[in-house]
Design a protein around this motif. Structure first.
Motif: not given
Ligand code: SF4
Ligand code: SF4
Lengths: 354, 158
Positions: A177-178, A215-218, A335-336
């Motif tokens: 999702l990211s 980016f952070m989530i990734y 993310n969503l």
């Protein structure tokens, strides 16, 4: 279908002069595969060395510095030692699956490297579903881990493998999702296209706030994908022996080990491509010298690899329930929402263009 | 909004942790605690707290402070210390008096717990800083800590 083989064009032309076209393309593919295999086996070894030195510096130690200049040959020596070791196995293990597992892991890691755009020319396969291919291939590795844990006939290995399954299924979503958030910006899955779009500013600049969140989530999910601390529940030395590869020795163990580092490189390389413009130099300062792209690509990737090492040597390991809480209650909803925000930004043309 | 403050607190604490390790990373060249052992064997000095072995210091007159009270022998949880003692005549008073003949210390059994040193009323034994304790023959690990011909320092019991 003809897959464009950028770096192989020269090789292929040279081969075509000697044999028929189809034979030439096969030979060219094999040559490229061998080149990649050679480069990344060595690069993986050096990543292990970098990790060990960096870890040492984080802990106020010195790290390996005896073999070769500043320990440069240390991991080579380790690999040689591992090759010379006996390949042991457990009784009543499923021999076929047991032997198959390391190859699953290492091959899926190496396959993903094929689509990485090191420079405009130096990219083995520029398929139009690039990112999709990467996400798909990087989750095949977990099958190898599951097989290894299951076929070892060892409770620690099995627990490690099951945890790996839980972890990968959860974090795969966030990684996908990211990256999807960024694809809203580029409008294409093809990696060369994605790089092309970034000529007007890296995507992390173009997409500003949602891009930074993505980016952070990734990075969090990517670290979890590679099973590195603080998400190393799969190995969890203090709980599970060595986790899923407890029963492996010699070269098979080395495959698992190498695959972990190649995967780390991959996650960083994907981040560098999607967020930081792959081989594009900052502000186009070296645009006239295309081969410097390799340098920029590696520099960006290594900075991100360093970031992952920094995570590893700072944070303590999560518990399994904390791991799942983090993913399902925090990363996924954020993310969503983030995708919706990004879609709005793209729709309203609020992108920052340099 | 517990949910969002959780997230921000989380990020904040993670960044605090990373800044601490980051500082260590940058200073590691100056402050590395690793010793390059065989190379600096001549200059390597152990820190004060280091527990290498139990020793009994003697002064220049070859006198030690052990009265032979055997408290250390009793305190030792694993029988590392054996005191072979004797009765001698005190020159000054002419009374019979206990004195040690051999203070036997089995380094191979010692767990470095320090109870003997804590318990000694005259501080006759203390920690040595020797860290190269390996030998080829284990009988070398059984040591007599009082030097031959040594005697207890006068007036130590008062
Ligand atoms: S070393 Fe100390 S405790 Fe042990 S016998 Fe001598 S005086 Fe007593
Ligand atoms: S340090 Fe502990 S084990 Fe060693 S001699 Fe003293 S009391 Fe015994």
């Amino acid at each position: 279908m003809r897959i464009p083989l950028s770096i192989t064009d020269n090789i292929q032309e040279w081969l075509v002069s000697m044999m028929s076209e189809s034979a030439a393309s096969y030979v060219a593919m094999i040559i490229v595969a061998l080149i990649y295999l050679g480069i990344f086996a060595i690069a993986g070894l050096f990543l292990v060395l970098i990790e060990r030195r960096v870890a040492a510096w984080f802990q106020l130690r010195i790290g390996p510095n005896r073999v070769g200049f500043q320990g440069l040959l240390q991991t080579m020596a380790d690999a040689l030692k591992l090759v010379s070791k006996e390949l042991t196995g457990t009784d009543r293990a499923d021999k076929f699956l047991y032997n198959l597992a390391p190859y699953f892991v290492i091959i899926s890691a190496l396959m993903a490297l094929g689509v990485m755009p090191f420079t405009k020319e130096f990219q083995a396969f520029d398929i139009n579903i690039g990112i999709f291919f990467l996400i798909a291939i990087s989750s095949i590795g977990v099958i190898g881990i599951l097989l290894g844990g299951w076929a070892s006939n060892n409770k620690f290995a099995l627990i490690g493998a099951m945890r790996s399954g839980v972890q990968t299924i959860s974090y795969e979503l966030s990684v996908g999702l990211s990256l999807l958030t960024m694809i809203l910006l580029t409008g294409s899955l093809q990696l060369s296209e994605i790089v092309e779009v970034q000529k007007g500013g890296w995507l992390i600049v173009q997409g500003h706030i949602p891009a930074i969140i993505a980016f952070m989530i990734y990075m969090i999910a990517g670290t979890a994908e590679t099973n590195r601390a603080p998400f190393d529940m799969v190995e969890a030395e203090s709980e599970l022996g060595a986790g899923f590869h407890t029963e492996y020795s010699g070269m098979k163990f080395a495959y698992f080990f190498l695959a972990e580092f190649i995967n780390m490189f991959l996650i960083a390389a994907i981040a560098a491509t999607v967020f930081f413009g792959a081989w594009l130099s900052p502000f186009g300062i070296t645009e006239s010298i295309p081969w410097l792209g390799v340098f920029w690509f590696l520099a960006k990737t290594l900075v991100l690899v360093f970031l992952m090492m920094w995570f590893r040597w700072t944070f303590p390991r999560l518990r399994v329930d904390q791991l799942l809480t983090l993913e399902w209650k925090y990363l996924l909803p954020i993310n969503l929402v983030n995708i919706v925000i990004m879609a709005f930004i793209v729709w309203q043309k609020l992108i920052i263009q340099i | 909004m517990g949910y969002f403050s959780n997230i921000f607190n989380g990020i904040k604490t993670l960044l605090t942790g990373m800044s601490i390790t980051g500082k260590y990373f940058l200073n590691s060249r100056k402050g590395a605690i690793t010793q390059q052992y065989p190379d600096n064997r001549e200059t390597l000095k152990m820190f004060d707290r280091f527990r290498g072995e139990v020793i009994m210091p003697h002064d220049e007159n070859n006198e030690h402070a052990c009265t032979g009270c055997q408290k250390c022998e009793i305190a030792c949880p694993n029988g590392t210390i054996e005191i072979i003692w004797d009765r001698g005549i005190d020159e000054e008073t002419g009374k019979k008096k206990k004195k040690i003949d051999q203070f036997v210390y089995h380094l191979s059994m010692c767990t470095m717990c320090g109870l003997c040193i804590d318990v000694c009323p005259t501080d006759a034994i203390e920690w040595g800083q020797n860290f190269e304790n390996s030998v080829y023959d284990r009988t070398a690990l059984t040591r007599v800590l009082n030097e031959p011909e040594s005697k207890v320092r006068a007036g130590i019991e008062d």
